[in-house]
Write a protein that holds these residues in place. Structure first.
Motif, mmCIF file in Angstrom:
data_model
loop_
_atom_site.group_PDB
_atom_site.id
_atom_site.type_symbol
_atom_site.label_atom_id
_atom_site.label_comp_id
_atom_site.label_asym_id
_atom_site.label_seq_id
_atom_site.Cartn_x
_atom_site.Cartn_y
_atom_site.Cartn_z
ATOM 1 N N LYS A 111 0.854 -1.198 0.000
ATOM 2 C CA LYS A 111 0.000 0.000 0.000
ATOM 3 C C LYS A 111 0.887 1.244 0.000
ATOM 4 N N VAL A 112 0.507 2.219 -0.806
ATOM 5 C CA VAL A 112 1.298 3.448 -0.887
ATOM 6 C C VAL A 112 1.408 4.116 0.479
ATOM 7 N N GLY A 113 0.295 4.139 1.191
ATOM 8 C CA GLY A 113 0.300 4.791 2.501
ATOM 9 C C GLY A 113 1.345 4.182 3.419
ATOM 10 N N THR A 114 1.450 2.881 3.394
ATOM 11 C CA THR A 114 2.420 2.208 4.249
ATOM 12 C C THR A 114 3.838 2.618 3.862
ATOM 13 N N ILE A 115 4.080 2.654 2.564
ATOM 14 C CA ILE A 115 5.421 3.022 2.121
ATOM 15 C C ILE A 115 5.751 4.437 2.551
ATOM 16 N N VAL A 116 4.793 5.343 2.328
ATOM 17 C CA VAL A 116 5.032 6.742 2.703
ATOM 18 C C VAL A 116 5.292 6.843 4.195
ATOM 19 N N ASP A 117 4.514 6.146 4.967
ATOM 20 C CA ASP A 117 4.698 6.201 6.423
ATOM 21 C C ASP A 117 6.074 5.655 6.808
ATOM 22 N N THR A 118 6.442 4.549 6.193
ATOM 23 C CA THR A 118 7.730 3.957 6.524
ATOM 24 C C THR A 118 8.862 4.919 6.197
ATOM 25 N N LEU A 119 8.767 5.520 5.028
ATOM 26 C CA LEU A 119 9.846 6.426 4.621
ATOM 27 C C LEU A 119 9.844 7.693 5.475
ATOM 28 N N SER A 120 8.657 8.107 5.885
ATOM 29 C CA SER A 120 8.586 9.369 6.634
ATOM 30 C C SER A 120 8.993 9.208 8.084
ATOM 31 N N ASN A 121 8.968 8.007 8.557
ATOM 32 C CA ASN A 121 9.288 7.775 9.966
ATOM 33 C C ASN A 121 10.735 8.178 10.241
ATOM 34 N N THR A 122 10.885 9.336 10.837
ATOM 35 C CA THR A 122 12.241 9.857 11.012
ATOM 36 C C THR A 122 13.044 9.069 12.021
ATOM 37 N N SER A 123 12.344 8.385 12.911
ATOM 38 C CA SER A 123 13.109 7.654 13.927
ATOM 39 C C SER A 123 13.711 6.374 13.352
ATOM 40 N N THR A 124 13.129 5.864 12.286
ATOM 41 C CA THR A 124 13.666 4.626 11.717
ATOM 42 C C THR A 124 13.919 4.780 10.229
ATOM 43 N N ASN A 125 14.569 5.868 9.869
ATOM 44 C CA ASN A 125 14.713 5.996 8.412
ATOM 45 C C ASN A 125 15.813 5.109 7.852
#
Lengths: 811, 811
Positions: A649-663
């Motif tokens: 899902k695009v949303g999941t990817i965006v969230d994963t990439l945006s997560n600054t604590s685990t980039n």
């Protein structure tokens, strides 16, 4: 502490890198990350747990606690490993797009590619040679003007009194040049400071040092080095040539310049880390070649300091670039020197011609040479230790650009003052020979027809001073002059290295070594010749020079000192031999360099390694630490790993990439087997940069179905975005789009290298290093259990008490 | 065909290798194997089927048919890939025993190991230097006697008439020396024939060439090379030094000699392929270093021709061995020459001192040099083509030892005859200068105080002839002499290379090149100087030598010819520069070698590569063929694979190992999951050699339980058996024991490298080459589907029509 470090680090522009979002993957060992790592588990992100025994967990908890305790009182940052440095991808991402392209290519296209590689290498050599030529001519002209002005001034005031005015003139001239150089470096491009060799070493090792191969860096470097050499600092212009060559290579091979916003649409195939690295090695070699007129030495430098995987064709291309570089420099300098076509003037530094008949060595001199090598190792280690303390001081207190400029100006003024004082109080007068090599002989208080010997060492560009020490007649310098010169220059050079100016350490090292080497030669000659030693006059009389020619010992001393500081052996031997133009000294130079390295390593690492460590760069050495067989991939890897589904899902990817604590930068792609109770299987690996491009081009399954006309994403789109992929923040994804799906099959690397959990650290290390990997997936029966990255491996190093683990820090 | 090839191949002792039972793994592509491969599936051996689409199967069937057709009419064997060559294990077998040992070792033990590595390298250098010294002195003495005897004879018969007696004397003397050399090589150790460089290249590449690094080979090599050089063949003693160095290294590093049946119980840690390879590289480098006085060139030779993984520490050790080798040779030769301690006489071949003042080159000479490089490339290719045809002829018809000896004697006699005829009919008389370098000047029909110029070239050891061509005064040779000499020597050298004698091709190549290079120089000078060219007298007058010094052109020609034949660039440049002792010629030599390589490669491969190909060695080049992205591991791998259970029945193991039709060397170890319907999972890899040791020591589960006192098998047992593991036939296993079980857990490598089926060939290749693998397991979701070995990868090569596949053959 963390903030301070950031200021003087190689990648100090935190704002930029922060904005770019090319953040840092968080790994285990970093305390902060551990606390925030537990994602909320939204959507279909897999959180594959750490698979380990209870014992291990306990151990780790203990480690964490002690780490937390220690983190607060870390005295300086070489015990840390910075998380801000990204890795480069020296392993080709063989996804479907890439394979399709390769398969479409005919044999002829590969031929053409190969030819264009040679052309690029030729261009790299040519441009590097031109830059070297430019620096050389400008420095010579400016320094000529400076020394002439000061000399006239000194001559004027010697008789009239008031030499302090000359001193002030000298100091002011030096400081203003240095100020210029320091300002452009400190304010515009801090990465251009120093020789650039540590940075290039890191780059070739696979660490992405921000902005290290940009055009702006090159411009600042070239101007900076001119200013600092003309400003009379104890620096050389040779080290920076290596960095310049590397920048030229990175620029030319990409066929475009982002700084100039020009894309020539050529060499697009080379727009990836693997190819770029090869060219950068060639550029570095071309730089060495131009600096020392040593094409073979250049190739060896690239190989000794950089490449881990040796490829014959690549080596030949590097060699070709080196040759062209020396040749270009030679050719243009011969025109400049009004002897067009005479190609016997290679390199920025020319050691002059060593006559082999006069300067043969004998067997009984070998122990002497080895002793000098040991001395060089000790002095080199001393230099490194002093510079290390100084660098820590600078990291703590001298971190603002204006302070850095002021320090540089201070050093320039002090250098001038010390030099002036030494010259002023020296009473070592020598007769002006008919064939003297001194460019600017200073008479000062000497009799007519004589000149001040100390001035030949100080009142000159360092390159010329080295040559004088090698070649001047025995008796030109008296021991006191040499001793004082060595002493002062040693501390000056040590203070100078690490200033915020572009400058190399090669020439000062050679100069120090040549001075004490010549001193050794003179003393040896005096000891062995007569029993009536004692007066200064005796020592300087050119009688007993049959075997202990001071020039020979100066050469050996220079090699010893340089070897003791930078700790290169093979490449340095070849460089020295090529620079002297005489193979006779090959064997003694080798022995000396080897001794200097062994002795020096006993006390302290090489200068470049110290600076790399102080920047907390995750540098991978040649081998895993010897006693690391205890460790396996299970202990080393980061886990849990954020995995993506093959159709995600695009949303999941965006969230994963945006997560600054685990980039993270690499994500294993998994596929769920139909049997839903089984864990998902690894089927590929995808990079952050690829996902960003995919998001930018909105390669969603739904869109592809609705808009059939949409162009298929090609490799070209990834290449156009390389190497500065936009941050995730800059990509707008609407709420509707978040619900779309993305098919990663075509873009992921379907065959990432994997290792089982029980693989020992040395084995993982070897795989990682030999193939230049960025991510290595640790699997258990094809299920992802962890990910090994550069930082996981670089953490372990051999300390004094066996294997030590560095701490990871966000600085 | 197959039988014939066997006779002259590098591993001709079929009886021995057959008895040793270290047979050959059968791979797909080999027709025979395909038919017999279907094991009866007894016991628990898993036959994991080929996983592929129907299309692929069909393709393969077609290939098979055509292969069957072609196999019958293969003209020569470079289109085949021999199955008789084993691979070496350059990847450490990290089994439990090994890891336990490593973990027991303290940091200090690793330090000691490191120090002993240095000691071994020092020893290698020392012994290699000694051997070089021995060869040099013996050759000089014997050749001196020979030439003096013949000279006296010639002088005696010149006046009296009846020079044919001198000719017969010369021919007989030559033939008898050569006979001796050929007999020991042909009858005692055929592997000692030639220069040994191709064999060492193969060894470093990872191919096990039987008996290549044995003491017996060394002895035969040393005696053989002395005989062939003294026998006046067109050969050099430099190439064999490289092989000798390698044998010394392999011997010293193992701390024992199987031939001498002595085990010194030292350096036991080094008894495995990985460590041995490192030392062999050092030995080869020491050999080059001793041969040419070129330590850096030696290191580069080792790296350019051998190593694929570059390691800084290893390189330094290699460098150290090289240094010691040159130094030792130098030192002992200086004593021999009665100038003890004078170290300016490095290398077996000494190009003499090139005076840089006299011999500078200018820009406009560069195109001339490049043209000479091209000519060298063409002549080199011609040499290689001729030698290739000759070698095929030899493979077919001259395969019996006595025939080989006779051919060698014939060549020796012809060489003497041709030389004598040339000298006899030459009317090129030159005045005897006071400083002539000729050792044995022949007056013959010249006036008193003059000597025959042709004789300086022919009546001399090749080393001295090269030196004369480089250094004799302009005008010493007239063009006709040089032209005739080039022509005859070219064909003689070409005929000689590949004879069953120990001999190198370096010196003859240099000699040919020096001759035509000098000719070029003379012609150039004559063309440019005056318009009144024409008579021979004009050409030889030393007037117009200001720019076209014939010695300079001789050097360039020598480089071009050698480069055209062997196609090395970087290392050869350094070797030439170190041998001339002058860096000035670095750039032109590089250009020439690069041109010679590019031009030569257009026509034909390098000489060493031709011979490697003709031996059908599975040699892995640096990269996978460019257009091989089409292929994946699935197509490349061998399948089905014989797998073993982790706890396996002894009978099954014995049967598997005894099966001569499928004698694989590596067996994936699998473990059946409790769920019996699922396929077994890969859990390790075990080698034939390990299983043999286990069987020999009867490490059976049942015995361990009954005899508790039995000593646990240690790594030492494997090391003691290394490298000559007994054949399976020699191990007796009783019927009872066949029913026992063996637990392989401790001994297998639990973490073999694996790749998925879809991995592209270049990716597999890179992994294989970078890590020096022997077996690479192809898995699908952790189930073994195939095995990639060296032969699977070496099969693919780029032919004229794109990617070609070699056939596998049991020859």
């Amino acid at each position: 502490m963390a903030n301070i470090t950031k200021k003087v680090s190689w990648s100090s522009r935190t704002d930029e890198s922060g904005a770019a979002g090319e953040g840092t993957p968080l790994l285990n060992g970093s305390e902060q990350s551990r606390l925030t790592r537990q994602l909320s588990g939204g959507g279909t992100i897999f959180q594959i747990g750490r698979l380990s025994t209870v014992d291990l967990e306990e151990e780790i908890t203990t480690e964490e606690d002690s780490a937390r305790g220690r983190l607060k009182e870390i005295p300086h940052n070489e015990k840390l490993l910075s998380l801000k440095y990204e890795s480069l991808d020296y392993d080709n991402i063989e996804n479907q797009l890439f394979l399709e392209e390769e398969r479409r290519m005919s044999f002829m296209s590969f031929r053409c590619l190969e030819i264009s590689r040679w052309v690029v290498c030729g261009l790299i050599g040519f441009l590097t040679g031109l830059i070297a030529c430019f620096i050389d001519i400008v420095v010579e002209q400016l320094a000529g003007i400076k020394y002439r002005v000061i000399k006239e001034n000194i001559v004027k005031f010697t008789e009239a009194g008031g030499l302090s005015i000359s001193l002030i003139l000298w100091a002011v001239l030096n400081s203003s040049f240095v100020m210029l150089g320091a300002i452009i470096v400190a304010f515009f491009e801090p990465i251009a400071a120093g020789s650039g060799i540590p940075q290039i070493k890191c780059y070739l090792n696979g660490v992405k040092i921000p902005r290290v191969v940009r055009l702006k860096t090159l411009v600042v470097k070239v101007c900076g080095v001119i200013c600092s050499v003309v400003g009379g600092l104890a620096v050389g212009k040779e080290g920076p040539m290596i960095h310049s060559g590397a920048v030229v290579a990175a620029g030319v091979s990409q066929g475009r310049s982002t700084s100039l916003k020009r894309d020539f649409k050529i060499f697009e195939y080379f727009r990836r880390d693997t190819e770029k690295r090869d060219f950068v090695s060639a550029g570095a070699a071309a730089g060495v070649s131009a600096a020392f007129g040593a094409p073979v030495g250049g190739v060896l430098f690239s190989l000794e300091e950089g490449a881990s995987f040796w490829n014959q064709m690549l080596t030949w291309r590097i060699f070709f670039a080196s040759m062209i570089s020396t040749f270009t420099l030679n050719f243009f300098l011969s025109i400049y020197n009004k002897k067009p076509g005479e190609l016997s003037n290679p390199g920025l530094i020319n050691f002059g011609r060593f006559d082999s008949e006069k300067m043969e060595y004998n067997l009984y001199e070998i122990p002497l040479f080895i002793a000098m090598g040991a001395l060089g190792g000790i002095l080199g280690a001393l230099f490194n230790v002093l510079n290390y303390w100084l660098t820590i001081f600078r990291i703590r207190y001298v971190h603002r650009p204006c302070l850095q400029v002021m320090e540089a100006m201070l050093v320039a003024a002090v250098t001038a003052t010390v030099a002036f004082t030494m010259i002023y109080f020296s009473d070592d007068c020598q007769p002006l020979g008919p064939d003297h090599t001194e460019e600017y002989p200073l008479q000062l208080f000497c009799a007519d027809g004589e000149y001040n010997s100390m001035a030949t060492a100080f009142f000159n560009t360092p390159e010329r001073s080295v040559r004088s020490l090698f070649h001047n007649q025995p008796g030109t310098y008296n021991p006191l002059t040499l001793g004082l010169f060595t002493l002062t220059y040693f501390f000056l050079a040590c203070w100078t290295y690490g200033l915020s100016v572009s400058a190399g350490v090669f020439i000062p090292s050679l100069l120090i070594g040549a001075a004490w080497g010549r001193l050794c030669g003179i003393l040896l000659a005096s000891i062995t010749s007569t029993n009536s030693v004692g007066t200064q006059q005796d020592l300087s009389v050119p009688v007993q020079t049959t075997w202990a020619d001071p020039g020979k010992y100066a050469l050996i001393g220079a090699a010893a000192q340089l070897g003791g500081i930078v700790r290169m052996t093979l490449s340095l031997t070849v460089i020295m031999v090529e620079a002297t133009g005489n193979v006779t000294y090959g064997l003694p130079i080798m022995l000396v360099l080897m001794t200097a390295k062994i002795v020096g390593d006993y006390f302290q690492e090489g200068l470049y390694d110290i600076h790399i460590k102080l920047q907390s760069v995750p540098f991978l050495h040649w081998d895993a630490p010897a006693t690391s067989h205890w460790l396996t991939a299970r202990e080393v890897m980061s886990s849990p790993v954020t995995c993506l589904n093959r159709i995600e899902k695009v949303g999941t990817i965006v969230d994963t990439l945006s997560n600054t604590s685990t980039n993270h930068n690499g994500f294993p792609v998994v596929v769920q087997v139909s049997d839903s109770d089984e864990p998902a299987k690894l089927c590929g690996l995808i990079l952050r940069s690829q996902l960003i491009v995919l998001l930018k081009h909105k390669v969603f399954v739904e869109l592809a179905q609705s808009r059939l006309t949409q162009r298929k994403l090609q490799l070209k789109d990834f290449r156009d975005a390389y190497p500065r992929f936009p941050p995730i923040q800059s990509i707008h994804v609407s709420q509707d789009e978040r619900e779309c799906m993305m098919d990663l099959t075509e873009f992921m690397n379907p065959t990432p290298y994997t290792v089982p959990q029980d693989t020992s650290l040395p084995r993982v290390f070897k795989l990682f290093r030999a193939l230049g990997l960025r991510h290595l997936v640790v699997v258990d029966d094809n299920r992802v259990v962890g990910l090994v990255t550069r930082k996981d491996l670089a953490r372990y190093h051999l300390g004094k008490h066996g294997l030590e683990e560095l701490h990871l820090a966000q600085t």
